[in-house]
Design a protein around this motif. Structure first.
Motif, short mmCIF file in Angstrom:
data_model
loop_
_atom_site.label_atom_id
_atom_site.label_comp_id
_atom_site.label_asym_id
_atom_site.label_seq_id
_atom_site.Cartn_x
_atom_site.Cartn_y
_atom_site.Cartn_z
N SER A 257 0.61 -1.49 0.15
CA SER A 257 -0.10 0.08 0.34
C SER A 257 0.30 1.26 0.35
N LEU A 258 2.55 0.99 0.09
CA LEU A 258 3.05 2.29 -0.40
C LEU A 258 2.68 3.27 -0.92
N ASP A 259 2.42 2.87 -2.17
CA ASP A 259 1.80 3.88 -3.67
C ASP A 259 0.62 5.07 -3.48
N SER A 260 -0.27 4.42 -1.99
CA SER A 260 -1.08 5.07 -1.39
C SER A 260 -1.25 6.03 -0.39
N GLN A 261 0.05 5.39 0.44
CA GLN A 261 0.32 6.67 1.38
C GLN A 261 0.53 7.96 1.36
N PRO A 262 0.24 8.09 2.60
CA PRO A 262 0.69 9.72 2.42
C PRO A 262 2.25 9.66 2.20
N GLU B 252 1.55 14.65 12.08
CA GLU B 252 1.08 15.92 13.02
C GLU B 252 0.55 14.98 13.94
N GLY B 253 0.95 15.86 15.17
CA GLY B 253 1.02 15.37 16.89
C GLY B 253 1.89 13.82 16.92
N CYS B 254 3.14 14.30 16.19
CA CYS B 254 4.48 13.27 16.47
C CYS B 254 4.27 13.58 17.91
N GLU B 255 4.05 14.71 18.07
CA GLU B 255 5.18 15.51 19.56
C GLU B 255 4.48 14.60 21.29
N ALA B 256 3.10 14.53 20.49
CA ALA B 256 2.76 14.34 22.42
C ALA B 256 2.69 12.11 21.56
N LEU B 257 2.87 12.05 20.40
CA LEU B 257 2.82 10.76 20.28
C LEU B 257 3.93 10.42 20.86
N ALA B 258 5.13 10.97 20.69
CA ALA B 258 6.40 10.31 20.74
C ALA B 258 6.40 10.15 22.59
N LYS C 118 2.89 7.63 11.47
CA LYS C 118 3.47 8.68 11.82
C LYS C 118 4.53 9.17 11.32
N SER C 119 5.30 9.46 9.92
CA SER C 119 6.66 9.32 9.55
C SER C 119 7.00 10.21 8.33
N PHE C 120 7.92 10.21 7.88
CA PHE C 120 7.90 10.54 6.73
C PHE C 120 8.60 9.13 5.73
N ASN C 121 7.49 9.87 4.93
CA ASN C 121 7.33 7.47 4.06
C ASN C 121 8.48 7.75 2.87
N THR C 122 9.65 7.66 3.48
CA THR C 122 10.97 7.00 2.80
C THR C 122 11.42 6.77 2.21
N ALA C 123 10.56 5.20 2.92
CA ALA C 123 10.59 4.00 1.21
C ALA C 123 9.38 4.37 0.34
N GLY C 124 8.56 5.46 0.13
CA GLY C 124 7.46 5.23 -0.62
C GLY C 124 7.63 6.18 -2.41
N LYS D 229 0.39 16.16 0.21
CA LYS D 229 1.53 14.52 0.76
C LYS D 229 0.90 13.47 -1.18
N ARG D 230 1.19 13.93 -1.36
CA ARG D 230 1.55 12.69 -2.95
C ARG D 230 2.95 12.66 -2.46
N VAL D 231 4.01 13.89 -2.56
CA VAL D 231 5.61 13.64 -2.81
C VAL D 231 5.93 14.72 -1.54
N TYR D 232 7.18 14.54 -0.96
CA TYR D 232 7.53 15.38 -0.65
C TYR D 232 8.84 16.01 -0.69
N LEU D 233 8.69 17.08 -0.76
CA LEU D 233 9.99 17.84 -1.13
C LEU D 233 10.69 18.00 0.15
N THR D 234 12.17 19.01 0.18
CA THR D 234 12.83 19.55 0.98
C THR D 234 13.51 20.66 0.00
#
Ligand code: PLP
Length: 471
Positions: free
Chosen positions: A40-45, A50-56, A84-90, A427-432
């Motif tokens: 499902s990597l293809d369709s994941q954000p 978001e909310g990662c600090e509270a999660l951690a 809850k992450s950058f989808n580095t493998a996507g 959320k289709r691509v992630y750029l820096t």
């Protein structure tokens, strides 16, 4: 026998040895989740933090005394933490330097961790050590190094750069090395500066040489800096060339650097952590001409070969130099090999005990041959879109920004930051982005076997749509 030992039968130790059925169950259950995740990597954000600090913070807990349910732990991983992450493998991860993560390598890790053999010294697992030595030899072949080259697999490019720097220091400088100075362009990866710091050099001994408009090191400036340091009694010993900078993918004039290093009797290290595996292609070899003249080269298989994170490498043309920088005797170790073909990796590396990381490189290359990797690299070199670029892309990285007449730097920087934020929010691509001479630029870096033409089209669509909204 001590009474507490009698009253505590070693039951919990026995629990750690899993019966066959339980082993299968652990792997099967994990595999189910893994396969669902990867399919499902293809369709994941492309990223979601978001909310990662509270999660951690919610995860903090004392050392557990009681066992937990395996399926609950898998739920935690796959339902809550991994998403809850950058989808580095996507396929949409076009940020920093992407790393796909080949599944074959995950299987290799399972095997090597499960058999848990020791590859730090040759005699402990000669066949397995040889597989890893083969991997080093293949990499040497890719960059055009001779048979006497040696190298190691590191956890990444940072440690490879560090090991190169220490090797050069050992080779060229006296024990008191504080007069040693080293040189790289102002585009060099910060891990080189960090390596110098870790190796004991004062920050003032690192010279950042200006780059030209194409972000390549200015050879004339470099030469002058070396000369002036010599006049002041310094000891210039190391030049670090870039083969694919993180900012823009620029490749220094490696032949020019090799000539200069030879004239000055200095060590040339080439940081090819991002760019190195483009040597598999004709275009890559043209762009990186001269790389085989470097004394050492950093390659990052967890970038250009799509391996899981934790796989870098350092190659040293004169393998003996690497060995001299790392050999120390210890009476409790078995005798080391005298035949240069049989490699005791601990003699070439800062590490003794470590994982058998060679298998995770060896298995996918053996299963497929090198051709698919070459084909991907060639395709990636073609897939970079044409936008308003800062410098013609040399590899698979393009840095660009939007400018209109009448905008000052501040306005342009602000707009490009918002443009990047807007594109990422889709959320289709992630750029820096990065900053080049005070100008904010957006980067698109393609380096995943999962990124295809359709995703590049999506990136361009999202850039255009966001831009229309902003202007
Ligand atoms: C990624 C990178 C590094 C650092 O490598 P790690 O594997 O992240 O430690 C160094 N130099 C360049 C050019 C890189 O792209």
């Amino acid at each position: 026998m001590a009474p507490e030992l009698q009253s505590h039968p070693i039951r919990s130790n026995l629990d750690l040895e899993l019966p066959a059925g339980r082993m299968r169950e652990l792997v099967d259950k994990a595999l189910e989740r893994i396969v669902d995740h990867i399919s499902s990597l293809d369709s994941q954000p492309s990223a979601d933090v978001e909310g990662c600090e509270a999660l951690a913070r919610s995860l903090v807990e004392p050392l557990p005394e009681k066992p937990a349910e395996y399926s609950d732990l898998l739920d935690l991983l796959f339902k809550e933490l991994v998403p809850k992450s950058f989808n580095t493998a996507g396929p949409g991860y076009l940020a920093y330097i992407p790393g796909g993560g080949l599944f074959h390598s995950a299987v290799a890790d399972l095997i090597s961790d499960a058999v848990n053999r020791y590859v730090g010294v040759w005699i402990a697992a000669p066949g397995l050590a040889q597989l890893e030595a083969n991997v080093i030899r293949w990499f040497s072949e890719i960059v055009g190094y001779p048979a006497e080259a040696r190298g190691i697999l590191t956890t990444g490019g940072s440690l490879a750069n560090f090991t190169a720097l220490v090797t050069a220091r050992r080779h060229l400088l006296p024990d008191n090395f504080l007069a040693g100075t080293l040189y790289a362009s102002d585009q060099v990866h910060h891990s080189v500066v960090k390596a110098a710091m870790l190796a004991g050099f004062p920050a003032a001994n690192v010279r950042e040489i200006a780059a030209d408009d194409a972000c390549r090191i200015r050879l004339d400036h470099l030469e002058r800096s070396i000369e002036s340091d010599r006049r002041e009694g310094k000891h210039p010993f190391l030049i670090v060339g870039n083969a694919g900078t993180t900012n823009t993918g620029a490749v220094d004039d490696l032949d020019g650097l090799a000539n200069l290093a030879a004239r000055e009797k200095m060590w040339l290290h080439v940081d090819a952590a991002y760019g190195g595996f483009f040597m598999l292609t004709r275009k890559g070899r043209e762009v990186m001409r001269g790389i085989e003249r470097a004394h050492s080269i950093t390659l990052d298989p967890h970038k250009g070969l799509f391996l899981p994170y934790g796989t870098g490498s350092l190659l040293v043309r004169d393998g003996d130099a690497l060995r001299r920088a790392h050999s120390v005797d210890a009476t409790y170790l078995p005798p080391m090999q005298q035949d240069a073909d049989l490699v005791d990796f601990c003699l070439y590396s800062p590490e003794l005990s470590r994982d058998f990381r060679g298998l995770r490189v060896w298995l996918p290359i053996k299963m497929h041959g090198i051709e698919p990797f070459r084909a991907w690299a060639a395709e990636e070199l073609r897939s970079i879109p044409s936008v308003e670029v800062l410098a013609e892309p040399q590899l698979s990285l393009v840095a660009f920004r939007v400018v209109r007449s009448g905008w000052d730097t501040e306005t342009a920087n602000d707009l490009n930051r918002r443009l990047m934020g807007g594109v990422n929010a889709l959320k289709r691509v992630y750029l820096t982005g990065t900053v080049l001479r005070g100008r904010f630029v957006i980067r698109i870096c393609v380096l995943s076997f999962r990124t295809h033409h359709d995703r590049m089209q999506a990136a361009l669509e999202d850039i255009r749509a966001t831009l229309r909204e902003l202007t």
